[in-house]
Design an enzyme around this catalytic site. Sequence first.
Site, PDB file in Angstrom:
ATOM      1  N   ASP A 111      99.050 -38.890  12.180  1.00 60.91           N
ATOM      2  CA  ASP A 111      99.293 -38.657  14.176  1.00 60.91           C
ATOM      3  C   ASP A 111      97.979 -37.516  14.342  1.00 60.91           C
ATOM      4  OD1 ASP A 111     100.536 -40.893  14.098  1.00 60.91           O
ATOM      5  OD2 ASP A 111     102.227 -40.015  13.583  1.00 60.91           O
ATOM      6  N   HIS A 120      97.532 -45.729  16.214  1.00 53.48           N
ATOM      7  CA  HIS A 120      95.956 -44.808  16.337  1.00 53.48           C
ATOM      8  C   HIS A 120      95.427 -45.101  17.838  1.00 53.48           C
ATOM      9  CE1 HIS A 120      94.794 -44.986  11.774  1.00 53.48           C
ATOM     10  NE2 HIS A 120      95.878 -44.515  11.905  1.00 53.48           N
TER      11      HIS A 120
HETATM   12  P1  GDP Z   1      96.483 -40.767  15.133  1.00 53.12           P
HETATM   13  O1  GDP Z   1      97.598 -41.384  14.283  1.00 53.12           O
HETATM   14  O2  GDP Z   1      95.271 -40.259  13.833  1.00 53.12           O
HETATM   15  O3  GDP Z   1      95.210 -41.658  15.744  1.00 53.12           O
HETATM   16  O4  GDP Z   1      97.743 -40.217  16.447  1.00 53.12           O
HETATM   17  P2  GDP Z   1      98.021 -41.216  17.586  1.00 53.12           P
HETATM   18  O5  GDP Z   1      97.602 -41.908  18.428  1.00 53.12           O
HETATM   19  O6  GDP Z   1      99.031 -41.336  16.805  1.00 53.12           O
HETATM   20  O7  GDP Z   1      98.595 -39.898  18.053  1.00 53.12           O
HETATM   21  C1  GDP Z   1      97.657 -38.644  18.480  1.00 53.12           C
HETATM   22  C2  GDP Z   1      98.029 -38.559  20.004  1.00 53.12           C
HETATM   23  O8  GDP Z   1      97.512 -37.484  20.278  1.00 53.12           O
HETATM   24  C3  GDP Z   1      97.879 -39.610  21.082  1.00 53.12           C
HETATM   25  O9  GDP Z   1      98.719 -39.813  21.661  1.00 53.12           O
HETATM   26  C4  GDP Z   1      96.428 -38.882  21.675  1.00 53.12           C
HETATM   27  O10 GDP Z   1      96.260 -39.977  22.822  1.00 53.12           O
HETATM   28  C5  GDP Z   1      97.097 -37.942  22.211  1.00 53.12           C
HETATM   29  N1  GDP Z   1      95.507 -36.918  21.470  1.00 53.12           N
HETATM   30  C6  GDP Z   1      94.631 -37.301  21.057  1.00 53.12           C
HETATM   31  N2  GDP Z   1      93.848 -35.551  21.123  1.00 53.12           N
HETATM   32  C7  GDP Z   1      94.153 -35.308  22.408  1.00 53.12           C
HETATM   33  C8  GDP Z   1      93.618 -34.087  22.468  1.00 53.12           C
HETATM   34  O11 GDP Z   1      93.661 -33.348  22.227  1.00 53.12           O
HETATM   35  N3  GDP Z   1      95.199 -33.957  23.179  1.00 53.12           N
HETATM   36  C9  GDP Z   1      95.699 -34.316  23.863  1.00 53.12           C
HETATM   37  N4  GDP Z   1      96.993 -33.646  24.884  1.00 53.12           N
HETATM   38  N5  GDP Z   1      96.290 -35.125  23.778  1.00 53.12           N
HETATM   39  C10 GDP Z   1      95.426 -35.857  22.292  1.00 53.12           C
HETATM   40  P1  IMO Z   2      99.519 -42.917  11.390  1.00 56.20           P
HETATM   41  O1  IMO Z   2      98.360 -43.796  10.907  1.00 56.20           O
HETATM   42  C1  IMO Z   2     102.627 -40.824  10.966  1.00 56.20           C
HETATM   43  C2  IMO Z   2     105.455 -41.974   7.739  1.00 56.20           C
HETATM   44  C3  IMO Z   2     106.500 -42.469   7.842  1.00 56.20           C
HETATM   45  C4  IMO Z   2     107.798 -42.175   7.367  1.00 56.20           C
HETATM   46  C5  IMO Z   2     106.847 -42.743   5.527  1.00 56.20           C
HETATM   47  C6  IMO Z   2     107.019 -43.776   4.991  1.00 56.20           C
HETATM   48  O2  IMO Z   2      99.435 -43.570  12.983  1.00 56.20           O
HETATM   49  O3  IMO Z   2      99.043 -41.352  11.308  1.00 56.20           O
HETATM   50  P2  IMO Z   2     106.267 -45.919   5.986  1.00 56.20           P
HETATM   51  O4  IMO Z   2     106.749 -47.098   6.795  1.00 56.20           O
HETATM   52  O5  IMO Z   2     104.860 -46.361   5.594  1.00 56.20           O
HETATM   53  O6  IMO Z   2     106.796 -46.281   4.847  1.00 56.20           O
HETATM   54  O7  IMO Z   2     106.718 -44.546   5.748  1.00 56.20           O
HETATM   55  O8  IMO Z   2     105.717 -42.348   6.466  1.00 56.20           O
HETATM   56  N1  IMO Z   2     104.462 -42.077   8.549  1.00 56.20           N
HETATM   57  C7  IMO Z   2     103.883 -42.202   9.336  1.00 56.20           C
HETATM   58  N2  IMO Z   2     103.662 -40.943   9.840  1.00 56.20           N
HETATM   59  N3  IMO Z   2     101.751 -41.521  11.362  1.00 56.20           N
HETATM   60  C8  IMO Z   2     101.925 -42.672  10.389  1.00 56.20           C
HETATM   61  O9  IMO Z   2     100.041 -43.793  10.828  1.00 56.20           O
HETATM   62  C9  IMO Z   2     102.620 -42.656   9.354  1.00 56.20           C
HETATM   63  N4  IMO Z   2     102.602 -43.784   8.231  1.00 56.20           N
HETATM   64  C10 IMO Z   2     103.407 -44.053   8.047  1.00 56.20           C
HETATM   65  O10 IMO Z   2     107.619 -42.220   9.456  1.00 56.20           O
HETATM   66  O11 IMO Z   2     107.982 -40.966   6.952  1.00 56.20           O
HETATM   67 MG    MG Z   3      99.619 -42.563  14.509  1.00 57.19          MG
END
Ligand code: GDP
Ligand code: IMO
Ligand code: MG
Length: 444
Positions: A24, A52
Site C-alpha cells: 500500500d 492498487h
Molecule cells: P498500492 O497498493 O501500493 O497501490 O497502494 P494503495 O492504493 O493500497 O494505497 C495507497 C493509498 O494512498 C491510496 O488510497 C492512494 O489513492 C493514496 N495515495 C497515493 N499517493 C498519495 C499521496 O501522495 N498522498 C495521499 N494523501 N494519498 C496518496
Molecule cells: P498491495 O499490492 C498490504 C498482507 C495481508 C497479510 C499478509 C498475507 O495492495 O500493496 P495474503 O492474503 O496475501 O495471504 O495475506 O500479506 N498483504 C498485503 N498488505 N498490501 C497488499 O497488497 C497486501 N497483500 C497481502 O494483509 O498480512
Molecule cells: Mg494496496
Amino acid sequence: MATAENRSETLPRNTAVVGLQWGDEGKGKIVDLLTARHDVVVRYNGGANAGHTVVVGDSKYALHLIPSGILYPDIECVIGNGVVVDPVKLIEEIDSIQSRGIDAQSRIHISDRSHLVLEHHKMLDGALEELLSKDAGDNSIGTTRRGIGPAYADKVLRSPAIRTGDLLLGEDVLLEKIRFSADIHARQLDAFGFSERPDPARIFEECLRSRDRLGENITDTTYLLNDAVKAEKRILFEGANACLLDVDHGTYPFVTSSNCSTLGIPTGTGLPPKAVEHVVGIMKAYSTRVGAGPFPTELSDAVGDKIRKSGNEYGTTTGRPRRCGWLDLVAVKYTSMLCGVDEIACMLLDVLWDFDEVRICTAYRLTDGTITDRFIPDAGRLEGVEPIYETLPGWTGPLDVEGAREDLPENARNYLSFIESFLEVPIRLVSVGPERTQTLVASV
Ligand code: GDP
Ligand code: IMO
Ligand code: MG
C-alpha cells in the site's frame, strides 16, 4: 521541464515498480503515471490480495488483478504466470471498469500457466486463519482471505493445482481436476473440524462461465512478452504486495505466498532477469502494515492515529485499519538492496505535514543490547527489537503541488535529503496527494 507525466521519457525501456515496505505504498498511482510512456504493463505476482488505487480527477479506481495501466487506451495488460487468478473477481473487475467506459476485456492477456483461485482455496484460507486465531496468543497471519496461500500451495504440490489454461481443456478433464482439488481441500477442512465443504459442481459451473468470458484472453504470455521485448516495446512491471511480504525475503511467516520483490519478475513472467533495466522503488514517507507480524516502528498512540486519519490508512482490499508508524530506513535499505532499486518515489509526504518533529529509524537495538543496521527478515527475531531514531524538525505551510521538489518547505526537503543519503538512492518523484497532478519531480 521535468513533469510527472513525462518522467518516463527519460527511463530505460523496461522498468519495474515495486513496493519497499509492507504494501500500500502507492504503487498503483506510480504505475498509472509511468504507463503513459509504456506499451505493456505486466503483473508478475500475487492475486486479488492486492488493492492498487488510481485517482484521476473525480474518479477513483481500485484494481486488484488488472494491471494499473488499464486506464490508458492503447496499453496491453498482462497477467503473468506468477499470478494466482480468481476468475470471478477478475470478471467483476473487468465489468466494473467497462461500465465506466473503458475497454478492458480485449486488452487483458492472462497466462495459461497462471494458477486459479477457486471457492475451495478461499474456504481453506479462512479456515486456517480461524484455526490459528484460536491458538493461545492468536497466531493468525491476518491474510486477506482471498485464497492466496492455498492456491500457491496447490501450485507447489502440483496434483491438486488448476491452471488458467485448464479452463480450455475438455469439460470432463476439467471436472475431474476440480473434483480432485476440492476433495483434497474438503479432507483438510474435515480434519480441522470445519463443517463447510466446497461444491465441485458449483465450482465447475463457475469455471465454465469463466471460460466463456475469459477464454480468448488466455494465452502463452511468456512468448507474448518475449516477442514484445524483441519488438522493442516498452514494458512496465507492476509489483503487487511488497518486498517485506516476499515469501523468501520478508518477515516470514507473516508474509504473502509469492516473490513480491523484483526477484519474482523473471519467474513470474518468463522474461530473463536482464529484461528489467530500471527499478523504481515505492516508499511511503512513513510505515504502515495491515495484518499481523512484527513492525518495529509501529505507533500505538495518538501520533499513529494522526497518521492513520490524515493518510486515510484503511485497506483498499479489506477495509481494515492499517497499523501506522515512523519510517523504517533499516527495512527500506534492505529492500532497496534486494530489489536493485535505481530511484525512489516517496509517497504520501503530505501526511507528515504539521508535525512538530518527525522520526526516522536508522538502526535496531536487539534484545541482547547489541545495535545493528541490518534488517532481520524473520518474524521471531525481529519481534521485540527496539528502533533507534533520528529526530528531525517537522514542517508546515502551503502545499504547493504546482511547484517542484525544490519548492517544498526546507524541513521537508531536509527529510528527503536525509533519506537519500542514508539509502544512497535518489528520490526522483515525491507524491503529495492521490491524484496524478499531485506529484513533484526532482530536477536532477
Ligand atoms: P498500492 O497498493 O501500493 O497501490 O497502494 P494503495 O492504493 O493500497 O494505497 C495507497 C493509498 O494512498 C491510496 O488510497 C492512494 O489513492 C493514496 N495515495 C497515493 N499517493 C498519495 C499521496 O501522495 N498522498 C495521499 N494523501 N494519498 C496518496
Ligand atoms: P498491495 O499490492 C498490504 C498482507 C495481508 C497479510 C499478509 C498475507 O495492495 O500493496 P495474503 O492474503 O496475501 O495471504 O495475506 O500479506 N498483504 C498485503 N498488505 N498490501 C497488499 O497488497 C497486501 N497483500 C497481502 O494483509 O498480512
Ligand atoms: Mg494496496
